[in-house]
Design a protein around this motif. Structure first.
Motif, short mmCIF file in Angstrom:
data_model
loop_
_atom_site.label_atom_id
_atom_site.label_comp_id
_atom_site.label_asym_id
_atom_site.label_seq_id
_atom_site.Cartn_x
_atom_site.Cartn_y
_atom_site.Cartn_z
N GLN A 55 -3.27 5.33 -27.39
CA GLN A 55 -2.50 6.05 -26.55
C GLN A 55 -3.22 5.72 -25.02
OE1 GLN A 55 -1.68 10.08 -27.07
NE2 GLN A 55 -0.67 10.20 -25.13
N LEU A 56 -2.36 5.24 -24.22
CA LEU A 56 -2.82 4.96 -22.74
C LEU A 56 -3.00 6.28 -21.87
CD1 LEU A 56 -0.84 1.73 -21.74
CD2 LEU A 56 -3.05 1.92 -22.99
N MET A 57 -4.10 6.56 -21.35
CA MET A 57 -4.32 7.85 -20.47
C MET A 57 -4.96 7.74 -19.30
SD MET A 57 -5.20 10.37 -23.63
CE MET A 57 -5.21 11.87 -22.50
N VAL A 58 -4.95 8.38 -18.24
CA VAL A 58 -5.75 8.59 -17.29
C VAL A 58 -6.20 9.87 -17.05
CG1 VAL A 58 -5.01 6.64 -16.07
CG2 VAL A 58 -4.05 9.10 -15.62
N VAL A 59 -7.56 10.21 -16.95
CA VAL A 59 -8.04 11.75 -16.99
C VAL A 59 -8.60 11.92 -15.47
CG1 VAL A 59 -9.70 13.25 -17.89
CG2 VAL A 59 -8.39 11.48 -19.45
N GLU A 60 -8.11 12.92 -14.84
CA GLU A 60 -9.05 13.39 -13.56
C GLU A 60 -9.90 14.50 -13.91
OE1 GLU A 60 -4.09 13.57 -13.18
OE2 GLU A 60 -5.62 14.18 -14.65
N SER A 61 -10.93 14.38 -12.97
CA SER A 61 -11.69 15.58 -12.92
C SER A 61 -12.38 15.48 -11.38
CB SER A 61 -12.99 15.09 -13.89
OG SER A 61 -13.64 13.85 -13.46
N GLY A 62 -13.08 16.57 -11.29
CA GLY A 62 -13.80 16.85 -9.98
C GLY A 62 -13.07 18.02 -9.19
N GLY A 63 -11.76 18.69 -9.66
CA GLY A 63 -11.42 19.59 -8.69
C GLY A 63 -12.20 20.97 -8.86
N GLY A 64 -11.98 21.74 -7.95
CA GLY A 64 -12.75 23.26 -7.83
C GLY A 64 -12.09 23.87 -6.77
N LEU A 65 -13.05 24.96 -6.48
CA LEU A 65 -12.88 26.03 -5.30
C LEU A 65 -13.83 25.41 -4.16
CD1 LEU A 65 -11.89 28.45 -3.86
CD2 LEU A 65 -13.56 29.51 -5.23
N VAL A 66 -13.45 25.36 -3.09
CA VAL A 66 -14.17 25.01 -1.88
C VAL A 66 -13.77 25.50 -0.64
CG1 VAL A 66 -12.67 22.78 -1.20
CG2 VAL A 66 -15.45 22.88 -0.88
N GLN A 67 -14.73 25.87 0.26
CA GLN A 67 -14.45 26.46 1.62
C GLN A 67 -13.86 25.45 2.44
OE1 GLN A 67 -18.00 28.30 2.88
NE2 GLN A 67 -17.69 30.32 1.79
N PRO A 68 -12.96 26.07 3.56
CA PRO A 68 -12.30 24.95 4.31
C PRO A 68 -13.43 24.41 5.16
CG PRO A 68 -11.25 27.12 4.29
CD PRO A 68 -12.37 27.42 3.67
N GLY A 69 -13.30 23.12 5.27
CA GLY A 69 -14.22 22.35 5.94
C GLY A 69 -15.24 21.55 4.77
N GLY A 70 -14.94 21.88 3.70
CA GLY A 70 -15.85 21.20 2.50
C GLY A 70 -15.28 19.95 1.92
N SER A 71 -16.11 19.55 1.02
CA SER A 71 -15.69 18.27 0.33
C SER A 71 -15.75 18.37 -1.10
CB SER A 71 -16.77 17.20 0.99
OG SER A 71 -16.64 16.91 2.16
N LEU A 72 -14.82 17.40 -1.59
CA LEU A 72 -14.77 17.16 -3.12
C LEU A 72 -14.59 15.68 -3.39
CD1 LEU A 72 -12.53 20.19 -4.52
CD2 LEU A 72 -14.95 19.69 -5.00
N ARG A 73 -14.86 15.39 -4.51
CA ARG A 73 -14.59 13.97 -4.92
C ARG A 73 -13.84 14.07 -6.23
NH1 ARG A 73 -18.70 8.74 -6.38
NH2 ARG A 73 -19.09 10.22 -8.03
N LEU A 74 -12.57 13.61 -6.39
CA LEU A 74 -11.92 13.44 -7.59
C LEU A 74 -12.17 12.19 -8.14
CD1 LEU A 74 -8.57 15.20 -6.37
CD2 LEU A 74 -10.63 16.38 -7.20
N SER A 75 -12.28 12.34 -9.46
CA SER A 75 -12.33 10.96 -10.36
C SER A 75 -11.00 10.76 -11.30
CB SER A 75 -13.56 11.06 -10.95
OG SER A 75 -14.70 11.00 -10.42
N CYS A 76 -10.61 9.54 -11.52
CA CYS A 76 -9.62 8.97 -12.30
C CYS A 76 -10.06 7.93 -13.29
CB CYS A 76 -8.31 8.69 -11.65
SG CYS A 76 -7.03 8.01 -12.61
N VAL A 77 -10.33 8.47 -14.61
CA VAL A 77 -10.79 7.45 -15.44
C VAL A 77 -9.90 6.97 -16.50
CG1 VAL A 77 -12.73 7.12 -17.35
CG2 VAL A 77 -13.05 8.64 -15.38
N GLY A 78 -9.67 5.70 -16.64
CA GLY A 78 -8.76 5.11 -17.75
C GLY A 78 -9.37 5.25 -19.11
N ASP A 79 -8.49 5.88 -19.95
CA ASP A 79 -8.78 6.06 -21.27
C ASP A 79 -7.89 5.35 -22.07
OD1 ASP A 79 -9.11 9.17 -23.45
OD2 ASP A 79 -9.42 6.97 -23.77
N GLY A 80 -8.32 3.97 -22.77
CA GLY A 80 -7.65 3.23 -23.38
C GLY A 80 -6.92 2.23 -22.31
N LEU A 81 -7.18 2.39 -21.21
CA LEU A 81 -6.49 1.76 -20.04
C LEU A 81 -7.27 1.21 -19.17
CD1 LEU A 81 -3.18 2.44 -18.87
CD2 LEU A 81 -4.78 3.25 -17.07
#
Length: 128
Positions: free
Chosen positions: A1-27
């Protein structure tokens, strides 16, 4: 099965930073255009950013230009969404999706129906 999986979300204060990742699984994401979409509470899902493969053409919505960056690491089969200077209005579930039609084209588009493989989403909350 072809999938993509996100990660990296969370709670952050205004002005802060996050990096989201998207990985292919079988894709192999290196052959797809990849888009990032988000859905805030009570609102429709909207396109944020996308990126093609060979030409590395990128699109960023006006609401995130100058703050978000999209990139990919072909060796890791991963696409990233770097989010800086986050605002409360960026709070949403962020989805990664793969478009099999425009991977090798000159540009990507934020047309949801063209994205055939979707992840489950990752929550981003910007609050003090």
């Amino acid at each position: 099965q072809l999938m993509v999986v996100e990660s990296g979300g969370g709670l952050v204060q205004p002005g802060g930073s996050l990096r989201l990742s998207c990985v292919g699984d079988g894709l192999n994401l290196n052959t797809y255009a990849v888009g990032w979409f988000r859905q805030a509470p009570g609102k429709e899902r909207e396109g944020v950013s996308c990126m093609t493969t060979v030409l590395s053409s990128r699109f960023l919505d006006d609401s995130v230009k100058g703050r978000f960056t999209v990139s990919r690491d072909a060796t890791k089969n991963t696409v990233y969404l770097e989010m800086n200077s986050l605002k409360p209005e960026d709070t949403a579930i962020y989805f990664c999706a793969a478009d099999p039609f425009r991977g090798f084209q000159s540009h990507c588009v934020m047309t949801e129906r063209d994205y055939r493989v979707w992840g489950q989403g990752t929550q981003v909350t910007v609050a003090s």
